[in-house]
Scaffold this motif. Sequence first.
Motif, PDB file in Angstrom:
ATOM      1  N   GLY A  33       0.644  -1.239  -0.033  1.00 16.77           N
ATOM      2  CA  GLY A  33       0.042   0.024  -0.137  1.00 16.77           C
ATOM      3  C   GLY A  33       0.918   1.345  -0.026  1.00 16.77           C
ATOM      4  N   GLY A  34       1.870   1.339   0.667  1.00 13.01           N
ATOM      5  CA  GLY A  34       2.783   2.343   0.754  1.00 13.01           C
ATOM      6  C   GLY A  34       3.425   2.743  -0.544  1.00 13.01           C
ATOM      7  N   ASP A  35       3.935   1.646  -1.396  1.00  8.93           N
ATOM      8  CA  ASP A  35       4.571   1.788  -2.538  1.00  8.93           C
ATOM      9  C   ASP A  35       3.493   2.144  -3.598  1.00  8.93           C
ATOM     10  OD1 ASP A  35       6.860   0.978  -4.536  1.00  8.93           O
ATOM     11  OD2 ASP A  35       5.169  -0.098  -5.246  1.00  8.93           O
ATOM     12  N   ALA A  36       2.281   1.936  -3.481  1.00  4.06           N
ATOM     13  CA  ALA A  36       1.152   2.475  -4.273  1.00  4.06           C
ATOM     14  C   ALA A  36       0.894   3.760  -4.268  1.00  4.06           C
ATOM     15  CB  ALA A  36      -0.191   1.467  -4.323  1.00  4.06           C
ATOM     16  N   LEU A  37       0.977   4.288  -2.992  1.00  7.31           N
ATOM     17  CA  LEU A  37       0.721   5.717  -2.460  1.00  7.31           C
ATOM     18  C   LEU A  37       1.621   6.432  -2.989  1.00  7.31           C
ATOM     19  CD1 LEU A  37      -0.807   5.294   1.162  1.00  7.31           C
ATOM     20  CD2 LEU A  37      -2.086   6.000  -0.968  1.00  7.31           C
ATOM     21  N   VAL A  38       2.798   5.979  -2.767  1.00  8.31           N
ATOM     22  CA  VAL A  38       4.485   6.926  -3.259  1.00  8.31           C
ATOM     23  C   VAL A  38       4.332   6.942  -4.811  1.00  8.31           C
ATOM     24  CG1 VAL A  38       6.651   7.215  -2.818  1.00  8.31           C
ATOM     25  CG2 VAL A  38       5.304   6.593  -0.932  1.00  8.31           C
ATOM     26  N   ARG A  39       4.314   5.746  -5.229  1.00  9.86           N
ATOM     27  CA  ARG A  39       4.894   5.768  -6.879  1.00  9.86           C
ATOM     28  C   ARG A  39       3.408   5.602  -7.760  1.00  9.86           C
ATOM     29  NH1 ARG A  39       9.522   1.247  -6.822  1.00  9.86           N
ATOM     30  NH2 ARG A  39      10.841   2.133  -5.340  1.00  9.86           N
ATOM     31  N   SER A  41      -0.072   6.284  -9.715  1.00 13.31           N
ATOM     32  CA  SER A  41      -0.448   7.513 -10.422  1.00 13.31           C
ATOM     33  C   SER A  41      -2.120   7.724 -10.622  1.00 13.31           C
ATOM     34  CB  SER A  41       0.094   7.962 -11.754  1.00 13.31           C
ATOM     35  OG  SER A  41       0.144   6.600 -12.719  1.00 13.31           O
ATOM     36  N   GLY A  42      -2.519   8.708 -10.940  1.00 12.93           N
ATOM     37  CA  GLY A  42      -3.807   8.608 -11.241  1.00 12.93           C
ATOM     38  C   GLY A  42      -4.636   8.246 -10.110  1.00 12.93           C
ATOM     39  N   ARG A  43      -5.692   7.027 -10.238  1.00 14.99           N
ATOM     40  CA  ARG A  43      -6.529   6.589  -9.173  1.00 14.99           C
ATOM     41  C   ARG A  43      -5.915   5.785  -8.212  1.00 14.99           C
ATOM     42  NH1 ARG A  43     -12.119   6.792 -10.499  1.00 14.99           N
ATOM     43  NH2 ARG A  43     -12.167   4.546  -9.832  1.00 14.99           N
ATOM     44  N   SER A  44      -4.732   5.121  -8.742  1.00 15.74           N
ATOM     45  CA  SER A  44      -4.122   4.175  -8.004  1.00 15.74           C
ATOM     46  C   SER A  44      -3.768   4.569  -6.324  1.00 15.74           C
ATOM     47  CB  SER A  44      -2.774   3.818  -8.569  1.00 15.74           C
ATOM     48  OG  SER A  44      -3.117   3.315  -9.706  1.00 15.74           O
ATOM     49  N   PRO A  45      -3.548   5.469  -6.075  1.00 16.18           N
ATOM     50  CA  PRO A  45      -3.198   5.827  -4.588  1.00 16.18           C
ATOM     51  C   PRO A  45      -4.707   5.700  -3.790  1.00 16.18           C
ATOM     52  CG  PRO A  45      -2.076   7.291  -6.050  1.00 16.18           C
ATOM     53  CD  PRO A  45      -2.871   6.687  -6.901  1.00 16.18           C
ATOM     54  N   PHE A  46      -5.728   6.271  -4.553  1.00 15.41           N
ATOM     55  CA  PHE A  46      -7.040   6.011  -3.801  1.00 15.41           C
ATOM     56  C   PHE A  46      -7.448   4.715  -3.571  1.00 15.41           C
ATOM     57  CE2 PHE A  46      -6.623  10.200  -6.006  1.00 15.41           C
ATOM     58  CZ  PHE A  46      -6.943  11.050  -4.731  1.00 15.41           C
ATOM     59  N   GLY A 197     -13.971   0.941   4.221  1.00 18.97           N
ATOM     60  CA  GLY A 197     -13.066   0.730   3.053  1.00 18.97           C
ATOM     61  C   GLY A 197     -13.483  -0.099   1.962  1.00 18.97           C
ATOM     62  N   ALA A 198     -14.566  -1.075   2.444  1.00 21.25           N
ATOM     63  CA  ALA A 198     -15.161  -1.781   1.344  1.00 21.25           C
ATOM     64  C   ALA A 198     -16.026  -0.985   0.465  1.00 21.25           C
ATOM     65  CB  ALA A 198     -16.034  -2.597   2.018  1.00 21.25           C
ATOM     66  N   VAL A 199     -16.813   0.042   1.124  1.00 22.88           N
ATOM     67  CA  VAL A 199     -17.504   1.031   0.246  1.00 22.88           C
ATOM     68  C   VAL A 199     -16.839   1.955  -0.627  1.00 22.88           C
ATOM     69  CG1 VAL A 199     -19.241   2.943   0.553  1.00 22.88           C
ATOM     70  CG2 VAL A 199     -19.383   1.201   2.147  1.00 22.88           C
ATOM     71  N   ALA A 200     -15.764   2.236  -0.232  1.00 22.12           N
ATOM     72  CA  ALA A 200     -14.774   3.248  -0.892  1.00 22.12           C
ATOM     73  C   ALA A 200     -14.101   2.307  -2.253  1.00 22.12           C
ATOM     74  CB  ALA A 200     -13.483   3.498  -0.026  1.00 22.12           C
ATOM     75  N   VAL A 201     -13.850   0.975  -2.095  1.00 22.31           N
ATOM     76  CA  VAL A 201     -13.331   0.229  -2.992  1.00 22.31           C
ATOM     77  C   VAL A 201     -14.449   0.198  -4.130  1.00 22.31           C
ATOM     78  CG1 VAL A 201     -12.550  -2.145  -3.679  1.00 22.31           C
ATOM     79  CG2 VAL A 201     -11.642  -0.978  -1.754  1.00 22.31           C
ATOM     80  N   LEU A 202     -15.737  -0.335  -3.437  1.00 20.18           N
ATOM     81  CA  LEU A 202     -17.097  -0.407  -4.703  1.00 20.18           C
ATOM     82  C   LEU A 202     -17.036   0.782  -5.340  1.00 20.18           C
ATOM     83  CD1 LEU A 202     -19.172  -2.499  -5.339  1.00 20.18           C
ATOM     84  CD2 LEU A 202     -20.489  -1.405  -3.339  1.00 20.18           C
ATOM     85  N   VAL A 203     -17.102   2.026  -4.674  1.00 17.41           N
ATOM     86  CA  VAL A 203     -17.356   3.242  -5.371  1.00 17.41           C
ATOM     87  C   VAL A 203     -16.107   3.445  -6.410  1.00 17.41           C
ATOM     88  CG1 VAL A 203     -17.252   5.627  -5.021  1.00 17.41           C
ATOM     89  CG2 VAL A 203     -18.593   4.315  -3.559  1.00 17.41           C
ATOM     90  N   LEU A 204     -15.139   3.428  -5.867  1.00 18.13           N
ATOM     91  CA  LEU A 204     -14.019   3.313  -6.912  1.00 18.13           C
ATOM     92  C   LEU A 204     -14.066   2.421  -8.285  1.00 18.13           C
ATOM     93  CD1 LEU A 204     -11.116   4.117  -4.536  1.00 18.13           C
ATOM     94  CD2 LEU A 204     -12.091   5.794  -6.246  1.00 18.13           C
TER      95      LEU A 204
END
Length: 208
Positions: A33-39, A41-46, A197-204
Amino acid sequence: MTSEPDNYSDRVYRSTGAMVGGALLLALIAWLGGDALVRGSGRSPFIALAVVCMLAPLIVAFSLRPAVFANPAGVRIRNPFRTVVVPWSRVETVRAGYSCELVAEGVTYQLWSIPVSLRARSRANRHNQRLAAGEQPKGAFGIGTANTTDTGPRSAPSDAAVSELKEMAEQNRERAKSEGQVTVTWAYELIAPAALGAVAVLVLWLSA
């Protein structure tokens, strides 16, 4: 499985394997998760943040949180999403079949922190049968004779824990401080972030 003193109780039962596995999974999720947040782009960090918020509480709930606390007043069962406090006077039985359970006032509660190992139980039964037949304990891979002082009967860790809890129930059932009601509380501190978190994943995912 470990049994140790605690401020709330005289004995604490936890699954060492579950705790180690949970800690490793949390470390892995934190790294990914930290790697995705730092590196990312776009919607990936969210997306990464939402997945971490969903999975981390679930890992804690099913690996680090479960425990059974027992003292002269009663037993506290901390399962993934709820905590059950049962005075000894309300305990009907504690049993170990394919899982460890405590029955109180007609309701069965699973003891998540005391997993049953059928392999360990079978090993203990074979050892006890050999002792009863007067045979010497076997060495590694069943070859030769074991050089050990372990010549007494054995119990699987789950069965030994259940026997201890049964003994505490019998010893403390009639004491005045064992009186009280069964109480159940929910672990909203884990349920809420996992649900968000589950709701956020579903919405995204739906808005992709």
